[in-house]
Scaffold this active site. Structure first.
Site, mmCIF file in Angstrom:
data_model
loop_
_atom_site.group_PDB
_atom_site.id
_atom_site.type_symbol
_atom_site.label_atom_id
_atom_site.label_comp_id
_atom_site.label_asym_id
_atom_site.label_seq_id
_atom_site.Cartn_x
_atom_site.Cartn_y
_atom_site.Cartn_z
ATOM 1 C CG HIS A 1 30.483 36.085 41.990
ATOM 2 N ND1 HIS A 1 31.727 35.568 41.674
ATOM 3 C CD2 HIS A 1 29.575 35.276 41.395
ATOM 4 C CE1 HIS A 1 31.570 34.495 40.925
ATOM 5 N NE2 HIS A 1 30.284 34.299 40.733
ATOM 6 C CG MET B 1 39.509 36.148 31.935
ATOM 7 S SD MET B 1 38.000 35.140 32.093
ATOM 8 C CE MET B 1 36.783 36.411 32.508
ATOM 9 C CD GLU C 1 34.785 31.748 42.888
ATOM 10 O OE1 GLU C 1 34.206 32.650 42.239
ATOM 11 O OE2 GLU C 1 35.969 31.437 42.683
ATOM 12 C CE LYS D 1 34.110 37.869 38.823
ATOM 13 N NZ LYS D 1 35.486 37.760 39.226
ATOM 14 N N GLY E 1 44.124 43.617 25.877
ATOM 15 C CA GLY E 1 44.364 42.440 26.706
ATOM 16 C C GLY E 1 43.712 41.231 26.065
ATOM 17 C CG ASP F 1 48.139 40.544 24.803
ATOM 18 O OD1 ASP F 1 47.168 40.263 25.544
ATOM 19 O OD2 ASP F 1 49.323 40.309 25.125
#
Lengths: 290, 290
Positions: A166, A11, A170, A163, A7, A30
């Site tokens: 998190h 990111m 947010e 995460k 990938g 990819d």
């Protein structure tokens, strides 16, 4: 150190660059052949010296299939890391499937977005300590400089869980600034709203990275005139609220922020049609008609 | 520069120290004779060379009386600054009373709390540009170093208004972190909650000064075991919601944060007694009795 990276999107591509800048060897695949560095996953695996580490950084909906495909090419002693936004509940079954073949698994929540390449990616890791130790040089290269930005949060699933929370936080942080911004705009008292936001970047209780970003957005477009008040969500806010429901934790602000996004995406509100209809029914109050 | 400072409490005392460190001359009065540097307000005013600037830094409930008392001792051309947490609606009438006597007025929202003496105080100022310019050396000494931390937000009232909205945002930011913290605690996935919070201080979207403070609190008491889940409010959150109601601005997260504090202060909930009673009435559901 050597790493296979599956990938190479926004990111993954930036993470590969940061890892290489730190001296690690990255072999990247990819599904877009224009981006991929090898012909396929077999070639990626063949290019790595065992015991291998393969980091999977693909959209959540194809992660399970990708992990299983990679696992089919690996050998006992190898390690797969999922750095995507998988739902934490998938991690334990995935780890068990891999463990049955002698392959290790770590789930990693990655924060940092497009700023990560330069500033580093905050990493929240779930899994066995021995696996974490093996991948630590990779984590050290990806994380921001300094003492923060990396945590071994717990067993498999803990990385994606941390995460998720998190991201839930947010949502409510963004909503907090947004509501304050709208109130300043609505009031007749404050005549220079962007200047107030900018001034808050230092010395205040509300200073934060998100506030810095809001200031930058207002520098580019002081009225946010070029934007529509429309906000998508990528799922982690919903998952946070789902978890809060499962565990009976009152998340007033986080759920309010999520629901405000849903409202933002409606052309009209069926609920408020119902309110208008009821006000008209019992009180003869005027309604607006299309 | 010379400044009269009325109120040498936690805020005023530290501000005087910061002003003196910057080379300004401060004459301080406090109603506590052990703290006061002069015998009374007449002595404070007499110690200043006209045109004078007097900064009032006293609790909101005595600010109007203090301002009027100081004004009675001043002369045309002097300037009064209110740095307390006055409601913004009091500023314009106050300024008009003072202007009728030739005395200027600025309202200043001050943020920074106990950290301000070292890091500087963020200042949000309302009033006429000429008055702001006169007091600018004082503001420059109080504000944090760098380009942020000071704003002339608009006419009289704008300083306290901006500070009010700042505090409203602060309520929702704190609630966001608090809800995420509780969810992490409730879950079986994350085994080291304080380590997760600490890791977020760098590289994440949620990094902020408030997050740093939460981490410090968890360093001191990892379970927050020494605290009760009880939160007071000092009024600015209520004022923000009042203003949102006046202006019909939807502040879902800020109001949720305010109401969560109200709930935290109840020994029992009359509303939830009513819910329990109704569930029992229509469904025979079990209730808990005292």
């Amino acid at each position: 150190m050597q790493l296979g990276l599956v990938g190479l999107g926004r990111m993954g591509g930036n993470m590969a660059a940061r890892l290489r800048a730190a001296g690690h060897q990255v072999v990247g695949f990819d599904r877009d052949p224009h981006v991929s560095e090898v012909a396929g996953l077999p070639e990626l695996v063949a290019a790595l010296v065992p015991p291998r580490i393969v980091w999977v950084m693909v959209p959540a909906e194809v992660t399970d299939a990708t992990v299983d495909e990679v696992a089919g090419l690996l050998a006992p002693g190898d390690l797969i890391i999922d750095g995507g936004n998988s739902h934490f509940s998938l991690d334990r079954p995935r780890a068990e499937r891999l463990n049955a073949r002698g392959i290790g698994y770590l789930d990693v929540g990655v924060s940092g977005g497009i700023w990560g390449r330069e500033e580093g990616y905050a990493l929240m890791v779930g899994g066995e300590a021995a696996h974490v130790a093996r991948a630590q040089p990779i984590f050290d290269a990806l994380k921001p400089a300094g003492e923060y930005g990396f945590v071994h949060a717990g067993p498999v699933g803990a990385g994606h869980y941390a995460k998720m929370v998190h991201n839930g936080i947010e949502y409510a942080l963004m909503q907090a600034y947004a509501e304050g911004y709208e109130l300043l705009r609505a009031s007749e008292y404050v005549t220079n709203v962007p200047a107030v936001i900018k001034s808050w970047r230092s010395g205040t209780v509300v200073r934060s990275w998100l506030l810095d970003l809001l200031d930058q957005a207002l520098d580019e477009d002081p009225e946010l005139a070029g934007l529509r008040g429309y906000a998508e969500d990528t799922g982690e806010g919903r998952w946070t609220v789902d978890e809060a429901v499962r565990l009976a934790v009152p998340v007033h602000a986080i759920s309010a922020a999520l629901f405000a996004r849903f409202t933002s995406r409606q052309d009209d509100s069926p609920a408020m049609k119902a309110v208008a209809a009821l006000r008209n029914q019992f009180g003869g109050h005027a309604v607006k008609r299309d």
